[in-house]
Write a protein that holds these residues in place. Structure first.
Motif, PDB file in Angstrom:
ATOM      1  N   ASP A   1       3.209  -8.890  -4.664  1.00 17.16           N
ATOM      2  CA  ASP A   1       2.793 -10.160  -4.060  1.00 17.16           C
ATOM      3  C   ASP A   1       2.665  -9.989  -2.538  1.00 17.16           C
ATOM      4  O   ASP A   1       2.246 -10.917  -1.842  1.00 17.16           O
ATOM      5  CB  ASP A   1       3.722 -11.315  -4.443  1.00 17.16           C
ATOM      6  CG  ASP A   1       5.123 -11.169  -3.899  1.00 17.16           C
ATOM      7  OD1 ASP A   1       5.463 -10.089  -3.369  1.00 17.16           O
ATOM      8  OD2 ASP A   1       5.903 -12.145  -4.009  1.00 17.16           O
ATOM      9  N   SER A   2       2.978  -8.793  -2.043  1.00 17.15           N
ATOM     10  CA  SER A   2       2.672  -8.459  -0.642  1.00 17.15           C
ATOM     11  C   SER A   2       1.179  -8.629  -0.391  1.00 17.15           C
ATOM     12  O   SER A   2       0.742  -8.675   0.757  1.00 17.15           O
ATOM     13  CB  SER A   2       3.113  -7.028  -0.321  1.00 17.15           C
ATOM     14  OG  SER A   2       2.639  -6.122  -1.305  1.00 17.15           O
TER      15      SER A   2
ATOM     16  N   LYS B   1       7.691  -7.440 -12.257  1.00 21.40           N
ATOM     17  CA  LYS B   1       8.821  -7.337 -11.327  1.00 21.40           C
ATOM     18  C   LYS B   1       9.267  -8.746 -10.960  1.00 21.40           C
ATOM     19  O   LYS B   1       8.434  -9.632 -10.739  1.00 21.40           O
ATOM     20  CB  LYS B   1       8.439  -6.558 -10.070  1.00 21.40           C
ATOM     21  CG  LYS B   1       9.591  -6.458  -9.067  1.00 21.40           C
ATOM     22  CD  LYS B   1       9.328  -5.461  -7.966  1.00 21.40           C
ATOM     23  CE  LYS B   1       8.425  -5.981  -6.883  1.00 21.40           C
ATOM     24  NZ  LYS B   1       8.953  -7.168  -6.175  1.00 21.40           N
TER      25      LYS B   1
HETATM   26  O1  KIV Z   1       5.246  -7.122  -3.042  1.00 20.70           O
HETATM   27  C1  KIV Z   1       5.512  -5.932  -2.848  1.00 20.70           C
HETATM   28  O2  KIV Z   1       4.662  -5.123  -2.435  1.00 20.70           O
HETATM   29  C2  KIV Z   1       6.875  -5.489  -3.113  1.00 20.70           C
HETATM   30  C3  KIV Z   1       7.261  -4.116  -2.700  1.00 20.70           C
HETATM   31  C4  KIV Z   1       7.363  -4.015  -1.237  1.00 20.70           C
HETATM   32  C5  KIV Z   1       8.493  -3.649  -3.369  1.00 20.70           C
HETATM   33  O3  KIV Z   1       7.637  -6.236  -3.634  1.00 20.70           O
END
Ligand code: KIV
Length: 297
Positions: free
Chosen positions: A49-50, A117
């Motif tokens: 979600d980054s 995740k």
């Molecule tokens: O959203 C994301 O990219 C993440 C990673 C930094 C682990 O959660």
């Protein structure tokens, strides 16, 4: 003769990598970058979600929706043949009720991810994760700095600095392991604490700002390629400056357009014969350039 089929990284295969080989994880958000990351040999592609920050331009990850994530997960899944694809469940997609959380997790699988995740490890989160696992969706945990809690924790800060916080993170890691997560992201925690947790749980730890003694590492693609213009944390190693390279390529193109050096004759099509041009416009000079524009009816 066709090439041998690529062996896919599965959830059990990734789990079995603990203590056997270091695990390389990258984020990706679209078809071309997923294809390149997969060809580079990443074990896991996290559709993080980054994307809210590095692709959609938000100041944090909180505005990202399930629909945003599914759209990007589908694009990534179409580009991957080997890596395990993990879809990151965004804020509010697993916070309201267990039923809604399970349904949202299942949508990621239908979009082409092999796992999801979920951030956090408090008791109510463990119950949600157990329900998602019960629906046959593998879960990667994520503790330490959990960006979806940025307002509650007061900023993007190192976690687990004092004994009380460190003890809480150890308990959460153990609870996520017991619940059945297949891997655990440790974000922005002291290297010693990450090493301790790594030695204490049965599943691989994937560090980001958590020192070298995790079972694997993850970085945000745009950070490591120099495509993110905002400030990057100290744990980011920039392996390329593609942002600068991209800008210079674009400036070059625009200069060529303005100077009339793009496109050249070789970059143009010349399929229409002089005779056809004449039929269309009336008359042409010897190079096929229309001298009298007069479309024939
Ligand atoms: O959203 C994301 O990219 C993440 C990673 C930094 C682990 O959660």
């Amino acid at each position: 003769m066709s090439a041998a089929p690529v062996k896919r990284v599965t959830v059990p295969a990734l789990r079995a990598m603990k203590s056997q080989q270091r695990i390389g994880v990258l984020t990706a958000y679209d078809f071309p970058s997923a294809k390149i990351a997969d060809a580079a040999g990443t074990d896991v592609i996290l559709v993080g979600d980054s994307l809210g920050m590095v692709v959609l331009g938000y100041p944090d990850t909180l505005s990202v929706t399930v629909e945003d994530m599914l759209h990007h997960t589908r694009a990534v899944a179409r580009g991957v043949t080997r890596a395990l694809v993990v879809g990151d469940m965004p804020y509010l997609s697993y916070h309201v009720s267990i039923e809604e959380s399970v349904r949202n997790a299942g949508r990621f699988i239908q979009a082409g991810a092999q796992a999801v995740k979920v951030e956090g490890g408090k008791p109510s989160r463990i119950r949600t994760i157990e329900a998602i696992l019960d629906a046959e969706v593998p879960v990667m945990g994520h503790i330490g700095l959990t960006p979806q809690s940025v307002n509650a924790i007061g900023g993007f800060k190192l976690q687990g600095k004092n004994a009380e916080d460190a003890r809480r993170l150890i308990e959460e890691a153990e609870a996520l392991d017991r619940a059945g997560c297949f891997a655990l992201v440790l974000e922005c925690v002291p290297a010693e604490l990450a090493a301790f947790i790594t030695g204490r749980i049965s599943i691989p730890t994937i560090g980001i700002g958590a020192g070298p003694r995790c079972d694997g590492q993850v970085l945000v693609l745009h950070d490591l390629l120099g495509l993110y213009q905002g400030t990057s944390p100290k744990f980011v190693r920039k392996y390329a400056d593609l942002g600068a390279e991209m800008q210079s390529a674009l400036e070059h193109y625009l200069r060529d357009v303005r100077e009339g050096t793009f496109p050249t004759e070789a970059e143009s099509f010349h399929g229409t014969s002089e005779e056809e041009l004449k039929r269309l416009y009336g008359s042409c000079d010897s190079e096929g350039i229309v001298v009298e524009i007069q479309a024939k009816s």
